[in-house]
Design a protein around this motif. Structure first.
Motif, PDB file in Angstrom:
ATOM      1  N   GLY A   1      95.079  11.012 -38.265  1.00 27.68           N
ATOM      2  CA  GLY A   1      96.441  11.303 -37.282  1.00 27.68           C
ATOM      3  C   GLY A   1      96.894  12.569 -37.584  1.00 27.68           C
ATOM      4  N   ASP A   2      96.288  13.328 -38.664  1.00 29.35           N
ATOM      5  CA  ASP A   2      97.061  14.728 -38.684  1.00 29.35           C
ATOM      6  C   ASP A   2      96.428  15.604 -37.825  1.00 29.35           C
ATOM      7  N   LYS A   3      97.534  16.419 -37.289  1.00 30.71           N
ATOM      8  CA  LYS A   3      97.121  17.482 -36.198  1.00 30.71           C
ATOM      9  C   LYS A   3      97.586  18.747 -36.959  1.00 30.71           C
ATOM     10  N   ILE A   4      96.568  19.440 -37.564  1.00 26.34           N
ATOM     11  CA  ILE A   4      96.871  20.665 -38.421  1.00 26.34           C
ATOM     12  C   ILE A   4      96.537  22.081 -37.678  1.00 26.34           C
ATOM     13  N   ALA A   5      97.504  23.101 -37.893  1.00 26.44           N
ATOM     14  CA  ALA A   5      97.023  24.360 -37.491  1.00 26.44           C
ATOM     15  C   ALA A   5      97.072  25.255 -38.781  1.00 26.44           C
TER      16      ALA A   5
ATOM     17  N   GLU B   1      90.071  29.137 -32.612  1.00 26.76           N
ATOM     18  CA  GLU B   1      90.449  30.008 -31.470  1.00 26.76           C
ATOM     19  C   GLU B   1      90.291  29.593 -30.161  1.00 26.76           C
ATOM     20  N   PRO B   2      90.907  28.295 -29.896  1.00 22.64           N
ATOM     21  CA  PRO B   2      90.222  27.849 -28.691  1.00 22.64           C
ATOM     22  C   PRO B   2      90.959  28.324 -27.348  1.00 22.64           C
ATOM     23  N   THR B   3      92.033  28.941 -27.417  1.00 22.10           N
ATOM     24  CA  THR B   3      92.635  29.415 -26.385  1.00 22.10           C
ATOM     25  C   THR B   3      92.418  31.111 -25.901  1.00 22.10           C
ATOM     26  N   ASN B   4      91.307  31.825 -26.668  1.00 18.59           N
ATOM     27  CA  ASN B   4      90.843  33.058 -26.480  1.00 18.59           C
ATOM     28  C   ASN B   4      90.401  32.906 -25.091  1.00 18.59           C
ATOM     29  N   HIS B   5      90.354  34.032 -23.841  1.00 21.03           N
ATOM     30  CA  HIS B   5      89.856  33.976 -22.802  1.00 21.03           C
ATOM     31  C   HIS B   5      90.379  32.774 -21.662  1.00 21.03           C
TER      32      HIS B   5
ATOM     33  N   VAL C   1      92.671  26.838 -35.619  1.00 16.12           N
ATOM     34  CA  VAL C   1      92.809  28.065 -35.829  1.00 16.12           C
ATOM     35  C   VAL C   1      93.559  28.702 -34.799  1.00 16.12           C
ATOM     36  N   SER C   2      94.383  29.237 -34.674  1.00 13.51           N
ATOM     37  CA  SER C   2      95.012  30.181 -33.473  1.00 13.51           C
ATOM     38  C   SER C   2      96.222  31.029 -33.886  1.00 13.51           C
ATOM     39  N   HIS C   3      96.183  32.197 -33.033  1.00 12.90           N
ATOM     40  CA  HIS C   3      97.223  33.104 -33.240  1.00 12.90           C
ATOM     41  C   HIS C   3      98.237  33.044 -32.204  1.00 12.90           C
ATOM     42  N   ASP C   4      98.037  31.853 -31.287  1.00 13.33           N
ATOM     43  CA  ASP C   4      99.189  31.559 -30.173  1.00 13.33           C
ATOM     44  C   ASP C   4     100.180  30.905 -30.577  1.00 13.33           C
ATOM     45  N   ARG C   5     101.364  31.443 -30.673  1.00 13.05           N
ATOM     46  CA  ARG C   5     102.528  30.884 -31.474  1.00 13.05           C
ATOM     47  C   ARG C   5     103.193  29.638 -30.551  1.00 13.05           C
TER      48      ARG C   5
END
Length: 649
Positions: free
Chosen positions: A348-352, A465-469, A492-496
């Protein structure tokens, strides 16, 4: 500065732009947004002169210089150092430096007075152009974008595409064009670099157009949003948060205008149908037919906020412990990523996983996946099955498959109906599901790869980085899908905005260890403030988690001094409009009844038996005259009510 007038551009028989117009002013900071495939990058290329519009014009002032950062620059390579590549921005200064060096060399061989004069003239111009400070400026910008001092002398070809893109961005910033165009600049920046670019763009003296899916970046740097939709360029005077509010308001007004216009069209069509055969109404009928033909139709509001109505499930429940590292160490030569670190995650952990580039985030994901050897113990929990998403996995898509076939390959147990439902969640509908993978754009391929990950029935996801593009609508869909996902994941993401929406724990790399904060990203930022670490901004992965502040325009809209004028009808007008519409309905019912009575009387007057009884004819004639007059009066009242509705609408 730049005027785009009645611009049209076609891809085959599809109009990407249809009579679109926009004026770009000096110092304006524009965020260009829209769904993937609507033509944002195409517009930038037309402004840059690479593409020519099919109709309309793009006119520029004589002193308008343009700098364009686009994804094609990823492939640029050179044996020159990154400092030399960045300093190519100073073309005239570099030419003058070559002349200075040449003159000095000649003076060493053959000293002459004319050489002294020439050197003085060249040095004067070089100094006027700040030639003696260009290297320090280039170094400052490169280091602001994340390069270390020792990197500056390294050849450009040694760096990855993302780092090469930073060098090209530095070169553009040093050129200081009148218009700076940035196409998805945050895709290849870590958060400290994003923060640096935000501050730079905020203080940039020229105009800026940014294409980005990063909401907070747009909130922090732009003062205008231009939305590409329906072949038009829709202007919103404010940042992205203001756009969201204003868009909702405009949609509400447009929806009301559409419904009112449809009601008016139906009423007019009923009038034409009712009186088209009557000679006395021919003029009014023709007038209304012409009015319908001249009417500018209001488009129906299309809801672009797609919702996910599919549960991404897995068949095997994992044990309590999902993953564990014990005394794990990882190094590349002298560069140490992890040193005797211990970390574990539970079901159940949702980790950034956050941190500046170079700290080893992607390495940690590979360690978790077991594809990166380490010293120490890596342990997966009982019944844990995982799948790994990274940008390079787009290359593993089968280009000959259509969309249905590709998803079927990921999960053969799903029916075509279920796969279509998943594709619908990821914005593929109708015949789109039969498109070949090879014809998809980068963003569309990313959506398919993400859909495959979520269909894999894995109970543990690793997402790099799933949000790239992805455009903003696609990011919103991914957020909904991950919020509904019942398994565990590390992202892993840089999108705040994305991180704040999907993580219940934060992992960060500090002192060559993976450390955990057991809360959301916003709570993590508050915790950092309490620890007094705000001075270490450059060492943090994500800079600001506070909810987006209202833009100046939005704030003005809520106070008495700068209140926004409400384009909707006043309450009194709305009440009068409802009363007039109600009256029209009542009058139409009366007209229908009176026309039926009149037809019955005409039938009786035509019957010979009506003349047999004395007084009957007289009575019928009087009743017929009364009904005819009443019908005419009611019809006239209906016409007056129709005109009133037209004035109030």
């Amino acid at each position: 500065m730049i005027a785009i007038t009645n611009l049209s551009y076609y891809l085959g028989d599809r109009a990407l732009y249809d009579s679109a117009s926009l004026h770009i002013k000096p110092k304006q900071k524009i965020g260009l947004i829209g769904l993937n495939g609507t033509g944002k990058s195409t517009l930038l290329r037309m402004i840059n002169g690479e593409f020519q519009p099919d109709e309309g014009s793009i006119s520029k002032s004589g002193d308008c210089t343009i700098g364009f950062l686009n994804q094609d620059l990823l492939s640029y390579q050179s044996d020159d150092s990154i400092l030399s590549v960045a300093m190519q921005a100073f073309q005239r200064q570099n030419e003058l430096q070559i002349q200075i060096d040449k003159v000095i060399h000649e003076m060493e061989i053959n000293y002459r007075d004319e050489l002294v004069d020439k050197l003085a003239r060249v040095q004067e111009e070089f100094e006027a152009l700040d030639g003696y400070t260009i290297q320090s400026k280039a170094e400052a910008i490169l280091e602001g974008l994340g390069f270390s001092t020792k990197d500056l002398d390294q050849p450009l070809r040694l760096f990855s595409g993302g780092w090469r893109m930073r060098v090209m961005l530095a070169k553009l910033l040093l050129q200081k064009p009148a218009l700076l165009m940035l196409d998805e600049p945050t895709n290849h920046l870590d958060l400290p670099s994003i923060q640096w670019v935000e501050k730079y763009v905020q203080n940039y003296e020229g105009a800026v157009i940014v294409v980005s899916h990063d909401r907070e970046f747009l909130d922090n740097v732009v003062d205008t949003i231009v939305e590409v939709s329906g072949g038009k360029l829709n202007l919103y005077s404010g940042n992205y948060s203001f756009y969201i509010e204003e868009k909702a308001l405009r949609n509400e007004i447009q929806r009301g205008a559409y419904e009112n216009q449809q009601a008016k069209i139906r009423q007019t069509e009923r009038f034409i149908e009712r009186f088209k055969a009557k000679a006395t109404k021919a003029k009014q009928v023709q007038s209304r037919v012409k009015a319908l033909n001249r009417m500018d139709t209001v488009d129906e509001v299309i809801d672009e906020n797609a919702k996910v109505h599919f549960r991404f499930q897995f068949t095997t429940q994992p044990g309590r412990h999902v993953f564990q590292l014990e005394d794990a160490s990882k190094a590349y030569g002298e560069k140490v990523i992890l040193d005797s670190t211990n970390i574990s995650m539970e079901r159940g952990d949702k980790i950034a996983l956050i941190g500046a580039n170079g700290r080893g985030k992607s390495t940690v994901l590979r360690v978790v996946a077991g594809t990166e050897p380490i010293e120490g113990v890596r342990r997966l929990g009982h019944n844990v099955s995982f799948t790994f998403y990274a940008q390079h996995q787009l290359e593993s898509l089968n280009l000959t498959h259509n969309l249905i076939e590709e998803l079927k390959y990921a999960n053969p147990t799903k029916s075509e109906t279920e796969l279509r439902t998943v594709l619908g969640c990821f914005l593929f509908s109708g015949d789109d599901v039969f498109k070949k993978i090879k014809v998809l754009s980068g963003g569309e391929k990313s959506r398919i790869a993400l859909a495959k990950v979520l269909l894999s029935q894995a109970n543990f996801l690793l997402l790099d980085e799933p949000t790239n593009h992805l455009d903003m609508q696609s990011v919103n869909i991914l957020i909904q899908a991950l919020q509904q996902y019942e398994g565990s994941y590390i992202v892993v993401s840089h999108d705040r905005y994305f991180v704040e929406s999907i993580a219940n724990k934060i992992w960060y790399i500090e002192d060559q260890e993976i450390k955990e904060y057991p809360g959301t990203y916003q709570e993590y930022e508050l915790w950092l403030e309490e620890r007094g670490l705000q001075s270490a901004v450059s060492e943090k992965a994500i800079v600001s988690s506070a909810p987006p502040q209202k833009s100046t325009a939005t704030a003005q809209a809520s106070n008495g001094n700068g209140s926004r004028k409400d384009p909707s009808p006043k309450p009194d007008n709305q009440k009068a409009l409802r009363q007039a519409q109600k009256l029209i309905g009542e009058l139409e019912a009366n007209i229908t009844q009176l026309e039926a009575q009149k037809a019955t009387l005409e039938k009786k007057l035509a019957d010979p038996h009506s003349y047999a009884e004395k007084g009957t004819l007289e009575k019928l004639n009087a009743e017929y005259a009364h009904t005819t007059k009443k019908l005419a009066d009611t019809t006239e009242a209906w016409e007056v009510a129709m005109l009133e509705v037209e004035e109030l609408s």
